[in-house]
Enzyme design. Structure first.
Site, short mmCIF file in Angstrom:
data_model
loop_
_atom_site.label_atom_id
_atom_site.label_comp_id
_atom_site.label_asym_id
_atom_site.label_seq_id
_atom_site.Cartn_x
_atom_site.Cartn_y
_atom_site.Cartn_z
N ARG A 41 0.84 -1.19 0.00
CA ARG A 41 0.00 0.00 0.00
C ARG A 41 0.88 1.25 0.00
O ARG A 41 1.72 1.43 0.88
CB ARG A 41 -0.92 0.02 1.23
CG ARG A 41 -1.96 -1.11 1.24
CD ARG A 41 -3.01 -0.87 0.17
NE ARG A 41 -4.00 -1.96 0.10
CZ ARG A 41 -3.97 -2.94 -0.78
NH1 ARG A 41 -2.98 -2.99 -1.67
NH2 ARG A 41 -4.89 -3.88 -0.79
N ARG A 68 -5.57 25.94 -7.38
CA ARG A 68 -5.04 24.67 -6.88
C ARG A 68 -4.44 23.92 -8.06
O ARG A 68 -5.16 23.38 -8.90
CB ARG A 68 -6.14 23.86 -6.21
CG ARG A 68 -6.69 24.49 -4.93
CD ARG A 68 -5.61 24.69 -3.89
NE ARG A 68 -6.12 25.12 -2.60
CZ ARG A 68 -5.36 25.39 -1.55
NH1 ARG A 68 -4.04 25.29 -1.66
NH2 ARG A 68 -5.89 25.77 -0.41
N ALA A 80 -8.32 27.55 5.51
CA ALA A 80 -7.77 26.27 5.97
C ALA A 80 -6.26 26.32 5.91
O ALA A 80 -5.68 27.16 5.22
CB ALA A 80 -8.31 25.12 5.12
N LEU A 82 -2.36 23.90 7.14
CA LEU A 82 -1.71 22.73 7.72
C LEU A 82 -1.46 22.91 9.22
O LEU A 82 -1.34 24.03 9.72
CB LEU A 82 -0.35 22.50 7.05
CG LEU A 82 -0.35 22.16 5.56
CD1 LEU A 82 1.09 22.09 5.06
CD2 LEU A 82 -1.06 20.85 5.31
N GLU A 101 -5.64 34.48 6.31
CA GLU A 101 -6.29 34.43 5.00
C GLU A 101 -7.41 35.45 4.83
O GLU A 101 -7.71 35.83 3.71
CB GLU A 101 -6.82 33.01 4.75
CG GLU A 101 -5.70 31.97 4.66
CD GLU A 101 -6.19 30.62 4.15
OE1 GLU A 101 -7.42 30.40 4.09
OE2 GLU A 101 -5.33 29.80 3.80
N PRO A 119 -8.91 8.65 2.76
CA PRO A 119 -8.30 7.58 3.55
C PRO A 119 -7.79 6.40 2.75
O PRO A 119 -7.04 5.58 3.28
CB PRO A 119 -9.43 7.16 4.50
CG PRO A 119 -10.68 7.57 3.82
CD PRO A 119 -10.34 8.83 3.08
N GLY A 120 -8.15 6.30 1.48
CA GLY A 120 -7.62 5.23 0.66
C GLY A 120 -6.21 5.50 0.16
O GLY A 120 -5.53 4.57 -0.29
N GLU A 124 -4.26 12.16 5.79
CA GLU A 124 -4.64 13.49 6.23
C GLU A 124 -5.93 13.46 7.04
O GLU A 124 -6.94 12.90 6.61
CB GLU A 124 -4.83 14.44 5.04
CG GLU A 124 -5.20 15.86 5.49
CD GLU A 124 -5.50 16.80 4.35
OE1 GLU A 124 -5.52 18.02 4.58
OE2 GLU A 124 -5.71 16.33 3.21
#
Length: 208
Positions: A41, A68, A80, A82, A101, A119-120, A124
């Site tokens: 994986r 983006r 948003a 990190l 921001e 999640p695959g 994060e």
């Protein structure tokens, strides 16, 4: 049976990190499957993020438009950023992002929802806060750079954002999850039932 996510960790027989970037890395694990076989994986290792659904007294959400590069789009998003410091209090990080921001502060903070974005293929975790009691922040504006130089800010009614989400016109994960969670809370138990801003977050444990 309770419909609730539960922690679990399958055996990893080998792991390597073939790429390490500025903020994230890629890891390859050999994981033992339920039948005893082993599968490889690959996934992105991510420090985690916070996002802020800032709701003003007129029922509008503060949104920003930013380029983006991976998806070649300018997306409407909520503020948003990190979790740059390991163990950082996510509320403090969210307050910082709202200031940097949008040059806005808020006096009422609650946890709106917690999600794993992909999640695959990535670990994060994002905590989405609801911020109310908005006001202009004091002091000088934060000096922006790179993509943030081109930011556009707007305040948009919740109903218009819901329409855009369901019409396939708005795609940012945190905006979609945040707006629909807001409406679900408003139409259900109410915003006062939301978790406090310092609620535990097992995905990213934090200090005071």
């Amino acid at each position: 049976m309770a419909i609730e996510d539960t922690p679990e960790e399958w055996t990893v027989t080998a792991t390597v990190t073939p790429f390490t970037g500025n903020k994230t890395s890629v890891r390859t694990d050999d994981v033992v499957m339920p039948d005893g076989s082993t599968a490889r994986r690959d996934y992105q290792v991510h420090p985690g993020s916070v996002a802020v659904l800032a709701l003003d007294d007129d029922g509008r959400v503060l949104v920003l438009r930013q380029y983006r590069h991976p998806v070649r789009h300018k997306l409407w998003e909520i503020p948003a950023g990190l979790l740059d410091v390991p163990g950082e209090n996510p509320l403090h990080a969210a307050q910082r992002e709202l200031y940097e921001e949008a040059h806005v502060k808020a006096d009422d903070w609650r946890v709106l929802t917690d999600v794993y974005t992909t999640p695959g293929g990535c670990d994060e975790a994002v905590r989405v806060f609801l911020a109310r009691g908005l006001a202009e922040a004091e002091g000088e504006r934060f000096e922006v750079s790179e993509e943030e130089i081109d930011l556009e800010l707007a305040r948009v009614p919740v109903d218009e954002l819901v329409r855009g989400v369901l019409a396939g016109e708005l795609h940012n994960n945190c905006l979609v999850v945040g707006v629909l969670s807001l409406v679900a809370a408003q139409q259900g138990p109410g915003l006062e039932s939301l978790r406090p801003a310092d609620a535990p977050w097992p995905a990213r444990p934090f200090g005071a």
